[in-house]
Motif scaffolding. Structure first.
Motif, PDB file in Angstrom:
ATOM      1  N   VAL A 122       0.839  -1.197   0.000  1.00 12.29           N
ATOM      2  CA  VAL A 122       0.000   0.000   0.000  1.00 12.29           C
ATOM      3  C   VAL A 122       0.879   1.253   0.000  1.00 12.29           C
ATOM      4  O   VAL A 122       0.666   2.192  -0.781  1.00 12.29           O
ATOM      5  CB  VAL A 122      -0.949   0.007   1.220  1.00 12.29           C
ATOM      6  N   ILE A 123       1.893   1.266   0.862  1.00 12.31           N
ATOM      7  CA  ILE A 123       2.793   2.425   0.937  1.00 12.31           C
ATOM      8  C   ILE A 123       3.599   2.554  -0.351  1.00 12.31           C
ATOM      9  O   ILE A 123       3.792   3.669  -0.873  1.00 12.31           O
ATOM     10  CB  ILE A 123       3.719   2.311   2.171  1.00 12.31           C
ATOM     11  N   GLU A 124       4.060   1.419  -0.888  1.00 12.81           N
ATOM     12  CA  GLU A 124       4.778   1.460  -2.167  1.00 12.81           C
ATOM     13  C   GLU A 124       3.906   2.049  -3.271  1.00 12.81           C
ATOM     14  O   GLU A 124       4.379   2.836  -4.102  1.00 12.81           O
ATOM     15  CB  GLU A 124       5.205   0.046  -2.564  1.00 12.81           C
ATOM     16  N   ALA A 125       2.628   1.647  -3.295  1.00 13.70           N
ATOM     17  CA  ALA A 125       1.719   2.143  -4.337  1.00 13.70           C
ATOM     18  C   ALA A 125       1.579   3.657  -4.265  1.00 13.70           C
ATOM     19  O   ALA A 125       1.515   4.343  -5.294  1.00 13.70           O
ATOM     20  CB  ALA A 125       0.349   1.468  -4.204  1.00 13.70           C
ATOM     21  N   TYR A 126       1.542   4.168  -3.051  1.00 10.55           N
ATOM     22  CA  TYR A 126       1.445   5.617  -2.859  1.00 10.55           C
ATOM     23  C   TYR A 126       2.630   6.325  -3.519  1.00 10.55           C
ATOM     24  O   TYR A 126       2.461   7.325  -4.223  1.00 10.55           O
ATOM     25  CB  TYR A 126       1.381   5.941  -1.368  1.00 10.55           C
TER      26      TYR A 126
ATOM     27  N   ALA B  97       0.062  -0.079   8.729  1.00  9.91           N
ATOM     28  CA  ALA B  97       0.687   0.415   7.501  1.00  9.91           C
ATOM     29  C   ALA B  97      -0.081   1.603   6.937  1.00  9.91           C
ATOM     30  O   ALA B  97       0.527   2.605   6.526  1.00  9.91           O
ATOM     31  CB  ALA B  97       0.774  -0.699   6.471  1.00  9.91           C
ATOM     32  N   TYR B  98      -1.408   1.504   6.916  1.00  9.78           N
ATOM     33  CA  TYR B  98      -2.210   2.641   6.447  1.00  9.78           C
ATOM     34  C   TYR B  98      -1.978   3.865   7.339  1.00  9.78           C
ATOM     35  O   TYR B  98      -1.818   4.990   6.848  1.00  9.78           O
ATOM     36  CB  TYR B  98      -3.698   2.284   6.447  1.00  9.78           C
ATOM     37  N   ASP B  99      -1.946   3.648   8.656  1.00 10.28           N
ATOM     38  CA  ASP B  99      -1.713   4.757   9.594  1.00 10.28           C
ATOM     39  C   ASP B  99      -0.344   5.388   9.376  1.00 10.28           C
ATOM     40  O   ASP B  99      -0.203   6.617   9.314  1.00 10.28           O
ATOM     41  CB  ASP B  99      -1.820   4.268  11.043  1.00 10.28           C
ATOM     42  N   ALA B 100       0.675   4.523   9.256  1.00  9.93           N
ATOM     43  CA  ALA B 100       2.041   5.018   9.082  1.00  9.93           C
ATOM     44  C   ALA B 100       2.183   5.800   7.783  1.00  9.93           C
ATOM     45  O   ALA B 100       2.776   6.880   7.746  1.00  9.93           O
ATOM     46  CB  ALA B 100       3.032   3.855   9.117  1.00  9.93           C
ATOM     47  N   GLY B 101       1.624   5.256   6.705  1.00 11.56           N
ATOM     48  CA  GLY B 101       1.717   5.927   5.423  1.00 11.56           C
ATOM     49  C   GLY B 101       1.001   7.260   5.424  1.00 11.56           C
ATOM     50  O   GLY B 101       1.505   8.255   4.892  1.00 11.56           O
ATOM     51  N   THR B 102      -0.181   7.299   6.025  1.00 15.58           N
ATOM     52  CA  THR B 102      -0.980   8.530   6.055  1.00 15.58           C
ATOM     53  C   THR B 102      -0.295   9.629   6.867  1.00 15.58           C
ATOM     54  O   THR B 102      -0.263  10.790   6.463  1.00 15.58           O
ATOM     55  CB  THR B 102      -2.376   8.238   6.636  1.00 15.58           C
ATOM     56  N   ILE B 103       0.261   9.258   8.024  1.00 11.05           N
ATOM     57  CA  ILE B 103       0.969  10.232   8.865  1.00 11.05           C
ATOM     58  C   ILE B 103       2.294  10.627   8.222  1.00 11.05           C
ATOM     59  O   ILE B 103       2.697  11.785   8.234  1.00 11.05           O
ATOM     60  CB  ILE B 103       1.186   9.668  10.283  1.00 11.05           C
ATOM     61  N   GLY B 104       2.989   9.649   7.651  1.00 11.58           N
ATOM     62  CA  GLY B 104       4.220   9.912   6.899  1.00 11.58           C
ATOM     63  C   GLY B 104       5.423  10.194   7.771  1.00 11.58           C
ATOM     64  O   GLY B 104       5.515   9.710   8.904  1.00 11.58           O
TER      65      GLY B 104
ATOM     66  N   ILE C 113       5.252  -4.014  16.961  1.00  6.75           N
ATOM     67  CA  ILE C 113       5.179  -2.920  15.999  1.00  6.75           C
ATOM     68  C   ILE C 113       4.367  -1.762  16.579  1.00  6.75           C
ATOM     69  O   ILE C 113       4.777  -0.595  16.507  1.00  6.75           O
ATOM     70  CB  ILE C 113       4.559  -3.408  14.672  1.00  6.75           C
ATOM     71  N   LYS C 114       3.217  -2.080  17.159  1.00 12.45           N
ATOM     72  CA  LYS C 114       2.366  -1.032  17.724  1.00 12.45           C
ATOM     73  C   LYS C 114       3.071  -0.299  18.865  1.00 12.45           C
ATOM     74  O   LYS C 114       3.000   0.935  18.967  1.00 12.45           O
ATOM     75  CB  LYS C 114       1.051  -1.616  18.225  1.00 12.45           C
ATOM     76  N   LYS C 115       3.763  -1.032  19.735  1.00 11.60           N
ATOM     77  CA  LYS C 115       4.468  -0.394  20.848  1.00 11.60           C
ATOM     78  C   LYS C 115       5.508   0.597  20.336  1.00 11.60           C
ATOM     79  O   LYS C 115       5.625   1.713  20.840  1.00 11.60           O
ATOM     80  CB  LYS C 115       5.131  -1.457  21.733  1.00 11.60           C
ATOM     81  N   MET C 116       6.270   0.191  19.332  1.00  6.99           N
ATOM     82  CA  MET C 116       7.313   1.079  18.815  1.00  6.99           C
ATOM     83  C   MET C 116       6.694   2.280  18.098  1.00  6.99           C
ATOM     84  O   MET C 116       7.202   3.402  18.216  1.00  6.99           O
ATOM     85  CB  MET C 116       8.244   0.310  17.871  1.00  6.99           C
ATOM     86  N   MET C 117       5.613   2.071  17.391  1.00  9.29           N
ATOM     87  CA  MET C 117       4.949   3.194  16.716  1.00  9.29           C
ATOM     88  C   MET C 117       4.346   4.167  17.725  1.00  9.29           C
ATOM     89  O   MET C 117       4.385   5.382  17.529  1.00  9.29           O
ATOM     90  CB  MET C 117       3.862   2.666  15.773  1.00  9.29           C
ATOM     91  N   ASP C 118       3.818   3.648  18.840  1.00  8.71           N
ATOM     92  CA  ASP C 118       3.224   4.502  19.868  1.00  8.71           C
ATOM     93  C   ASP C 118       4.264   5.349  20.583  1.00  8.71           C
ATOM     94  O   ASP C 118       3.964   6.451  21.063  1.00  8.71           O
ATOM     95  CB  ASP C 118       2.474   3.647  20.901  1.00  8.71           C
ATOM     96  N   GLU C 119       5.506   4.853  20.675  1.00  7.11           N
ATOM     97  CA  GLU C 119       6.561   5.561  21.400  1.00  7.11           C
ATOM     98  C   GLU C 119       7.386   6.493  20.514  1.00  7.11           C
ATOM     99  O   GLU C 119       8.341   7.123  20.970  1.00  7.11           O
ATOM    100  CB  GLU C 119       7.502   4.542  22.072  1.00  7.11           C
ATOM    101  N   TYR C 120       6.988   6.590  19.283  1.00 12.20           N
ATOM    102  CA  TYR C 120       7.786   7.257  18.267  1.00 12.20           C
ATOM    103  C   TYR C 120       7.612   8.777  18.278  1.00 12.20           C
ATOM    104  O   TYR C 120       6.540   9.297  18.570  1.00 12.20           O
ATOM    105  CB  TYR C 120       7.349   6.638  16.941  1.00 12.20           C
ATOM    106  N   ILE C 121       8.704   9.499  17.970  1.00 11.51           N
ATOM    107  CA  ILE C 121       8.672  10.961  17.813  1.00 11.51           C
ATOM    108  C   ILE C 121       8.825  11.280  16.327  1.00 11.51           C
ATOM    109  O   ILE C 121       9.774  10.828  15.675  1.00 11.51           O
ATOM    110  CB  ILE C 121       9.797  11.628  18.623  1.00 11.51           C
ATOM    111  N   LEU C 122       7.888  12.044  15.789  1.00  7.44           N
ATOM    112  CA  LEU C 122       7.817  12.296  14.352  1.00  7.44           C
ATOM    113  C   LEU C 122       8.900  13.251  13.856  1.00  7.44           C
ATOM    114  O   LEU C 122       9.123  14.302  14.434  1.00  7.44           O
ATOM    115  CB  LEU C 122       6.441  12.880  14.011  1.00  7.44           C
ATOM    116  N   ILE C 123       9.573  12.842  12.773  1.00  7.29           N
ATOM    117  CA  ILE C 123      10.377  13.761  11.970  1.00  7.29           C
ATOM    118  C   ILE C 123       9.635  13.848  10.643  1.00  7.29           C
ATOM    119  O   ILE C 123       9.572  12.874   9.893  1.00  7.29           O
ATOM    120  CB  ILE C 123      11.811  13.255  11.755  1.00  7.29           C
ATOM    121  N   LYS C 124       9.036  14.994  10.375  1.00 11.27           N
ATOM    122  CA  LYS C 124       8.100  15.104   9.254  1.00 11.27           C
ATOM    123  C   LYS C 124       8.787  15.048   7.899  1.00 11.27           C
ATOM    124  O   LYS C 124       8.299  14.425   6.962  1.00 11.27           O
ATOM    125  CB  LYS C 124       7.293  16.407   9.369  1.00 11.27           C
TER     126      LYS C 124
END
Length: 384
Positions: free
Chosen positions: A217-221, A306-313, A345-356
């Motif tokens: 999905v992310i690749e398609a984007y 994956a959809y969440d990660a791709g959308t947030i970017g 995966i969810k734990k690491m994504m929840d603890e993550y700090i965004l670099i846009k």
């Protein structure tokens, strides 16, 4: 004649690529090869194909090649980058597994090499950077992937602005009919029994969790510039329809074929031409039935992540990919349960700090730190 550097030549995609090279000796010349640690098979490939240079990730295996090979021998990530940028190569086939494939792809593009890409992690973790460089250096990036090859073929000659939806098909993996309780008890051997495809261990597990489909999905984007809300997944157990594209007039074009990776590999290497393929032809009368149904996002939460990660970017897809890479590795080594993969995966994504808007350096750093953090969680049993 195309001159190829093949990164990951001893793996599943790499060996199938070499089968195609053997079939068309007047069309392809191998000038570079790399392997992770299988020096024995790499040495056989060197003796047969006589590349100018090779690299092996495992530095302890360098002497195995130096003692018996006339090729220039490199090692480690520096070696991968050298083969990716080899002056004699015009096309780089990236068949590496994991985020190790990001930097060599970047370097190959910077050196104006066309890319035949099987390494999903390159676009998942670093899509914006890679695609910017592809445009800047005016090179071709062809997907070696049955689904993205299908989409590419459906779009051939069409106006991308008239696309209303892309549908990526998914076999559903070996656990498509399992209950949540059953998923808690599956073994490595269970996860590696893919019902329709023969692939390497990592991607086979990704297919079992449906993370592989999330990656696509992310690749398609990044490949086609289609908004995430217009990229759909459908379970198709027979793996005959590889993807579909719907246009503004509601016409739908699909690409069909038997589940065989040599078809998309050959297309990626020979586009815009079509060379004869010695593989079996599709006979729909023998297939008899084609089934389609919606995926279960609750049973297989990696799709949602994956959809969440791709959308947030930003660097969130990098975090998701890195956590998945470690989790799958530890599952294959019987250190965690199958159901622990999405939890980690969810734990690491929840603890993550965004670099846009990350740089390549940022992405490689986040990849490294996330992998370290995921390993700590596993060691300290901080999973539930």
């Amino acid at each position: 004649m195309k001159h190829l550097s093949i990164l990951g030549s001893t793996g599943s995609i790499g060996t199938q690529t070499l089968d195609i090279v053997r079939q068309f000796p007047n069309e392809f010349k191998v000038v570079g090869l790399t392997a992770n640690k299988n020096s024995e098979l790499l040495l056989k490939q060197i003796k047969e194909l006589k590349p100018k240079a090779v690299a092996i990730m495992d530095k302890t295996k360098v002497d195995d090649l130096l003692n018996f090979s006339s090729a220039q021998v490199y090692s480690g990530i520096d070696g991968l980058n050298k083969i990716a940028a080899l002056s004699e190569a015009d096309t780089v086939v990236n068949a590496l597994v994991g985020s190790i494939g990001i930097e060599p792809t970047y370097n190959a593009v910077k050196h104006k090499k066309n890319i035949a890409l099987a390494n999903k992690e390159t676009l998942v973790a670093a899509g914006s950077i890679i695609m910017d460089e592809v445009k800047k250096n005016n090179v071709n990036l062809m997907p070696i992937d049955s689904e993205h090859s299908a989409i590419f073929q459906c779009l051939n000659g069409e106006n991308i602005k008239e696309v209303s939806k892309i549908t990526i098909t998914c076999s559903g993996g070996p656990f498509k009919n399992y209950t949540t309780q059953q998923l808690e008890n599956v073994t490595v051997q269970d996860a590696l029994k893919h019902p329709t495809w023969t692939m390497g261990n990592k991607i086979t597990v990704d297919s079992a969790t449906l993370m592989n489909k999330g990656f696509e999905v992310i690749e398609a984007y990044w490949l086609y510039g289609i908004d995430y809300k217009n990229i759909k997944i459908v379970i198709h157990p027979q793996s005959i329809v590889h993807s579909l594209v719907e246009f503004a007039d509601k016409s739908v074009i699909a690409q069909l074929g038997l589940p065989n990776m040599k078809i998309p590999i050959l297309y990626a290497l020979t586009y815009p031409n079509r060379f004869p393929n010695i593989q079996s032809s599709l006979d729909l009368a023998k297939i008899k039935i084609l089934e389609f149904k919606e995926p279960d996002f609750e049973m297989f939460p990696c799709l949602k992540y994956a959809y969440d990660a791709g959308t947030i970017g930003g660097t969130l897809p990098t975090v998701m990919n890195a956590a998945n890479e470690i989790a799958v590795h530890e599952f294959l080594n019987n250190k965690i349960k199958f159901s622990d993969i999405p939890r980690l995966i969810k734990k690491m994504m929840d603890e993550y700090i965004l670099i846009k808007n990350p740089s390549l350096k940022d992405i490689l750093y986040i990849d490294k730190k996330t992998k370290e953090g995921t390993k700590v969680m596993i060691e300290e049993e901080i999973i539930d």
